[in-house]
Design a protein around this motif. Structure first.
Motif, PDB file in Angstrom:
ATOM      1  N   GLU A   1       4.795  13.219 -36.714  1.00  0.00           N
ATOM      2  CA  GLU A   1       3.661  13.330 -35.799  1.00  0.00           C
ATOM      3  C   GLU A   1       4.207  13.268 -34.370  1.00  0.00           C
ATOM      4  O   GLU A   1       4.647  12.208 -33.910  1.00  0.00           O
ATOM      5  N   PRO A   2       4.208  14.393 -33.658  1.00  0.00           N
ATOM      6  CA  PRO A   2       4.806  14.427 -32.319  1.00  0.00           C
ATOM      7  C   PRO A   2       4.258  13.381 -31.360  1.00  0.00           C
ATOM      8  O   PRO A   2       5.017  12.788 -30.586  1.00  0.00           O
ATOM      9  N   LEU A   3       2.957  13.135 -31.405  1.00  0.00           N
ATOM     10  CA  LEU A   3       2.376  12.207 -30.441  1.00  0.00           C
ATOM     11  C   LEU A   3       2.673  10.747 -30.769  1.00  0.00           C
ATOM     12  O   LEU A   3       2.437   9.867 -29.940  1.00  0.00           O
ATOM     13  N   ALA A   4       3.208  10.487 -31.966  1.00  0.00           N
ATOM     14  CA  ALA A   4       3.647   9.136 -32.315  1.00  0.00           C
ATOM     15  C   ALA A   4       5.068   8.866 -31.822  1.00  0.00           C
ATOM     16  O   ALA A   4       5.545   7.735 -31.883  1.00  0.00           O
ATOM     17  N   ASN A   5       5.733   9.899 -31.347  1.00  0.00           N
ATOM     18  CA  ASN A   5       7.063   9.784 -30.755  1.00  0.00           C
ATOM     19  C   ASN A   5       7.004  10.420 -29.370  1.00  0.00           C
ATOM     20  O   ASN A   5       7.855  11.207 -28.973  1.00  0.00           O
ATOM     21  N   TYR A   6       5.956  10.029 -28.641  1.00  0.00           N
ATOM     22  CA  TYR A   6       5.568  10.774 -27.444  1.00  0.00           C
ATOM     23  C   TYR A   6       6.649  10.820 -26.364  1.00  0.00           C
ATOM     24  O   TYR A   6       6.908  11.882 -25.784  1.00  0.00           O
ATOM     25  N   GLY A   7       7.280   9.707 -26.087  1.00  0.00           N
ATOM     26  CA  GLY A   7       8.265   9.672 -25.017  1.00  0.00           C
ATOM     27  C   GLY A   7       9.401  10.657 -25.231  1.00  0.00           C
ATOM     28  O   GLY A   7       9.782  11.405 -24.310  1.00  0.00           O
ATOM     29  N   GLU A   8       9.925  10.694 -26.441  1.00  0.00           N
ATOM     30  CA  GLU A   8      11.030  11.608 -26.742  1.00  0.00           C
ATOM     31  C   GLU A   8      10.555  13.055 -26.798  1.00  0.00           C
ATOM     32  O   GLU A   8      11.267  13.962 -26.368  1.00  0.00           O
ATOM     33  N   VAL A   9       9.373  13.266 -27.319  1.00  0.00           N
ATOM     34  CA  VAL A   9       8.824  14.624 -27.352  1.00  0.00           C
ATOM     35  C   VAL A   9       8.626  15.154 -25.936  1.00  0.00           C
ATOM     36  O   VAL A   9       8.959  16.308 -25.633  1.00  0.00           O
ATOM     37  N   LEU A  10       8.107  14.316 -25.039  1.00  0.00           N
ATOM     38  CA  LEU A  10       7.907  14.753 -23.655  1.00  0.00           C
ATOM     39  C   LEU A  10       9.236  15.103 -22.999  1.00  0.00           C
ATOM     40  O   LEU A  10       9.347  16.129 -22.306  1.00  0.00           O
ATOM     41  N   LEU A  11      10.261  14.277 -23.215  1.00  0.00           N
ATOM     42  CA  LEU A  11      11.575  14.588 -22.663  1.00  0.00           C
ATOM     43  C   LEU A  11      12.113  15.898 -23.224  1.00  0.00           C
ATOM     44  O   LEU A  11      12.725  16.698 -22.499  1.00  0.00           O
ATOM     45  N   SER A  12      11.886  16.136 -24.507  1.00  0.00           N
ATOM     46  CA  SER A  12      12.359  17.388 -25.107  1.00  0.00           C
ATOM     47  C   SER A  12      11.613  18.587 -24.530  1.00  0.00           C
ATOM     48  O   SER A  12      12.204  19.652 -24.327  1.00  0.00           O
ATOM     49  N   LEU A  13      10.326  18.415 -24.230  1.00  0.00           N
ATOM     50  CA  LEU A  13       9.565  19.499 -23.625  1.00  0.00           C
ATOM     51  C   LEU A  13      10.143  19.863 -22.256  1.00  0.00           C
ATOM     52  O   LEU A  13      10.215  21.048 -21.893  1.00  0.00           O
ATOM     53  N   ARG A  14      10.560  18.871 -21.518  1.00  0.00           N
ATOM     54  CA  ARG A  14      11.161  19.133 -20.207  1.00  0.00           C
ATOM     55  C   ARG A  14      12.472  19.880 -20.355  1.00  0.00           C
ATOM     56  O   ARG A  14      12.804  20.753 -19.548  1.00  0.00           O
ATOM     57  N   SER A  15      13.226  19.552 -21.395  1.00  0.00           N
ATOM     58  CA  SER A  15      14.483  20.263 -21.651  1.00  0.00           C
ATOM     59  C   SER A  15      14.209  21.702 -22.092  1.00  0.00           C
ATOM     60  O   SER A  15      14.860  22.642 -21.618  1.00  0.00           O
TER      61      SER A  15
END
Length: 223
Positions: A71-85
């Motif tokens: 669930e992407p939103l349950a790992n939100y911090g890392e998912v957001l960083l990956s989106l920036r990358s």
């Protein structure tokens, strides 16, 4: 020309998943680990290499969907960083509008946060029923305070107001479970409330998950 072919990668954000959706094989694993932003982005890197080897140097992945394990939103911090990358012009340079984050929708407040933090990224919601009781049966993580369909709908509306994109609704049609005329009507009404415009995107697939189950679609033929 391979440069005109659209290639999409489906990435995972976790190993396993804690949400326990009854129709999902990953849900039977439980949550094993969160992936780091680097591990999420690395999936695209490896896929790009494999694609260029098979289709030529001009081939490129231009679409990313967070619809793999977890669930992407349950790992939100890392998912957001990956989106920036993924979107940074010096890294993968993928347009944010070509990235879709899928969620079970049990955290409406995080959907709002995503809309604020990454407003051009698209949203997909695993709905699977627009009737509260059935949705709870299929997706036990959606049971609880501030997790109602109304809360989810308002969060989707907020995301649309920030992103300009209508959310994709994912709906697995399960014979005898969520395919009655009443379920179809509830789904239609939920979509109407979200947009009231004709371009509401919807992905509806059908799967037999009940042993010996035949046919399907049920009441959806009249919608």
């Amino acid at each position: 020309s391979t440069s005109n072919v659209r290639h999409t990668i489906c990435v995972s954000s976790q190993v396993g998943c804690a949400k326990g959706c009854t129709f999902c094989a990953t849900g039977t694993m439980g949550l094993r680990a969160d992936l780091s932003a680097g591990e999420i982005a690395e999936q695209l890197w490896h896929a790009q290499l494999a694609l260029k080897e098979s289709a030529g140097e001009n081939a490129s992945i231009r679409n990313v969907v967070f619809m793999g394990m977890g669930e992407p939103l349950a790992n939100y911090g890392e998912v957001l960083l990956s989106l920036r990358s993924l979107t940074h012009q010096c890294v993968f340079d993928i347009a944010a509008r070509h990235i879709t984050v899928s969620t079970v929708g049990d955290s409406p407040e995080v959907i709002r946060t995503l809309a604020d933090d990454a407003p051009r990224v698209r949203l997909a919601v695993s709905l699977h029923s627009a009737k509260q009781e059935t949705r709870h049966q299929l997706m036990p993580a959606t049971l609880g305070a501030h997790k109602s369909l109304e809360d989810l709908g308002h969060a989707m509306d907020y995301h649309r107001s920030k992103s300009g994109f209508v959310a994709m609704i994912e709906y697995l049609v399960i014979h005898g479970v969520n395919d009655t005329p009443e379920h179809a009507d509830a789904l239609a009404e939920f979509c109407i409330q979200r947009s009231r415009i004709p371009d509401m995107s919807s992905t509806i697939t059908e799967q037999r998950i009940m042993e010996g189950g035949g046919g399907g679609g049920g009441g959806f033929g009249h919608v």
